[in-house]
Design a protein around this motif. Sequence first.
Motif, PDB file in Angstrom:
ATOM      1  N   GLN A   2       0.818  -1.195   0.000  1.00 31.29           N
ATOM      2  CA  GLN A   2       0.000   0.000   0.000  1.00 31.29           C
ATOM      3  C   GLN A   2       0.862   1.260   0.000  1.00 31.29           C
ATOM      4  OE1 GLN A   2      -2.588  -0.591   3.331  1.00 31.29           O
ATOM      5  NE2 GLN A   2      -4.037  -1.798   2.150  1.00 31.29           N
TER       6      GLN A   2
ATOM      7  N   LEU B 286       3.560   1.628  -1.663  1.00 32.88           N
ATOM      8  CA  LEU B 286       4.121   1.869  -2.994  1.00 32.88           C
ATOM      9  C   LEU B 286       3.355   2.964  -3.722  1.00 32.88           C
ATOM     10  CD1 LEU B 286       4.867  -1.764  -4.228  1.00 32.88           C
ATOM     11  CD2 LEU B 286       6.408  -0.148  -3.119  1.00 32.88           C
ATOM     12  N   SER B 287       2.048   2.996  -3.571  1.00 35.89           N
ATOM     13  CA  SER B 287       1.256   4.036  -4.237  1.00 35.89           C
ATOM     14  C   SER B 287       1.545   5.410  -3.643  1.00 35.89           C
ATOM     15  CB  SER B 287      -0.237   3.715  -4.175  1.00 35.89           C
ATOM     16  OG  SER B 287      -0.673   3.683  -2.840  1.00 35.89           O
ATOM     17  N   VAL B 288       1.873   5.467  -2.357  1.00 32.05           N
ATOM     18  CA  VAL B 288       2.243   6.741  -1.733  1.00 32.05           C
ATOM     19  C   VAL B 288       3.536   7.261  -2.353  1.00 32.05           C
ATOM     20  CG1 VAL B 288       2.938   7.858   0.429  1.00 32.05           C
ATOM     21  CG2 VAL B 288       1.069   6.190   0.427  1.00 32.05           C
TER      22      VAL B 288
ATOM     23  N   ASP C  63       4.703   6.469  -5.314  1.00 29.27           N
ATOM     24  CA  ASP C  63       4.379   6.854  -6.696  1.00 29.27           C
ATOM     25  C   ASP C  63       3.828   8.274  -6.751  1.00 29.27           C
ATOM     26  OD1 ASP C  63       5.131   4.339  -7.609  1.00 29.27           O
ATOM     27  OD2 ASP C  63       3.071   3.573  -7.630  1.00 29.27           O
ATOM     28  N   ASN C  64       2.899   8.589  -5.855  1.00 32.14           N
ATOM     29  CA  ASN C  64       2.293   9.926  -5.848  1.00 32.14           C
ATOM     30  C   ASN C  64       3.296  11.002  -5.457  1.00 32.14           C
ATOM     31  OD1 ASN C  64      -0.243   9.068  -6.705  1.00 32.14           O
ATOM     32  ND2 ASN C  64      -0.904   8.627  -4.619  1.00 32.14           N
TER      33      ASN C  64
ATOM     34  N   ARG D  28       5.378  11.647  -8.533  1.00 31.10           N
ATOM     35  CA  ARG D  28       4.621  12.459  -9.503  1.00 31.10           C
ATOM     36  C   ARG D  28       4.589  13.923  -9.073  1.00 31.10           C
ATOM     37  NH1 ARG D  28       0.853   8.113  -9.020  1.00 31.10           N
ATOM     38  NH2 ARG D  28       1.245   6.626 -10.667  1.00 31.10           N
TER      39      ARG D  28
ATOM     40  N   HIS E  19       9.801  11.808   0.592  1.00 29.06           N
ATOM     41  CA  HIS E  19      10.062  10.744  -0.375  1.00 29.06           C
ATOM     42  C   HIS E  19      11.351  10.002  -0.005  1.00 29.06           C
ATOM     43  CE1 HIS E  19      11.732   9.352  -4.329  1.00 29.06           C
ATOM     44  NE2 HIS E  19      10.550   8.778  -4.352  1.00 29.06           N
TER      45      HIS E  19
ATOM     46  N   GLN F 226       5.874   3.367 -14.317  1.00 32.20           N
ATOM     47  CA  GLN F 226       5.682   3.154 -12.883  1.00 32.20           C
ATOM     48  C   GLN F 226       6.774   2.190 -12.418  1.00 32.20           C
ATOM     49  OE1 GLN F 226       2.256   0.770 -11.490  1.00 32.20           O
ATOM     50  NE2 GLN F 226       1.764   2.513 -10.191  1.00 32.20           N
TER      51      GLN F 226
ATOM     52  N   ARG G   7       6.024  -5.871  -7.267  1.00 34.01           N
ATOM     53  CA  ARG G   7       5.245  -5.261  -8.340  1.00 34.01           C
ATOM     54  C   ARG G   7       6.171  -5.078  -9.535  1.00 34.01           C
ATOM     55  NH1 ARG G   7       3.058   0.726  -7.401  1.00 34.01           N
ATOM     56  NH2 ARG G   7       5.169   1.276  -7.997  1.00 34.01           N
TER      57      ARG G   7
END
Length: 113
Positions: free
Chosen positions: A1, A3-5, A7-8, A11, A33, A81, A92
């Motif tokens: 979970q 990993l999406s943090v 990623d954001n 970005r 980060h 990604q 992933r």
Amino acid sequence: QLLSVVDNLERAIGSATDALEETSLLEGVKLTHKELLKLFESFSVKPVEAENQPFDPNFHQAVTHAQNNDVPDNTVTDVLQKGYLLHDRLLRPAMVVVSKRVETQTQEPTEEE
């Protein structure tokens, strides 16, 4: 979970870096980060090396092909990604763009030539 943090955050850093000069907000996001990546490292979570690497379906998920004669065929040209490993086990896959050679068509001479 988490990993999406990450990623954001990446970005946000990419968008802010393109649009603005260094600000305290951008610096704070970069530090957050960096701390998350240190935390990942402490739990043996590492990013998958993908950029400019030969495409490997065990670690990369090809999203699209891009015609490119500057690099060998089936080389990762862009990472959409990041992928991650946990103790050398895939968490992933990296979502990537893979190079494809441009086919050059040779024209056959016609009877008139």
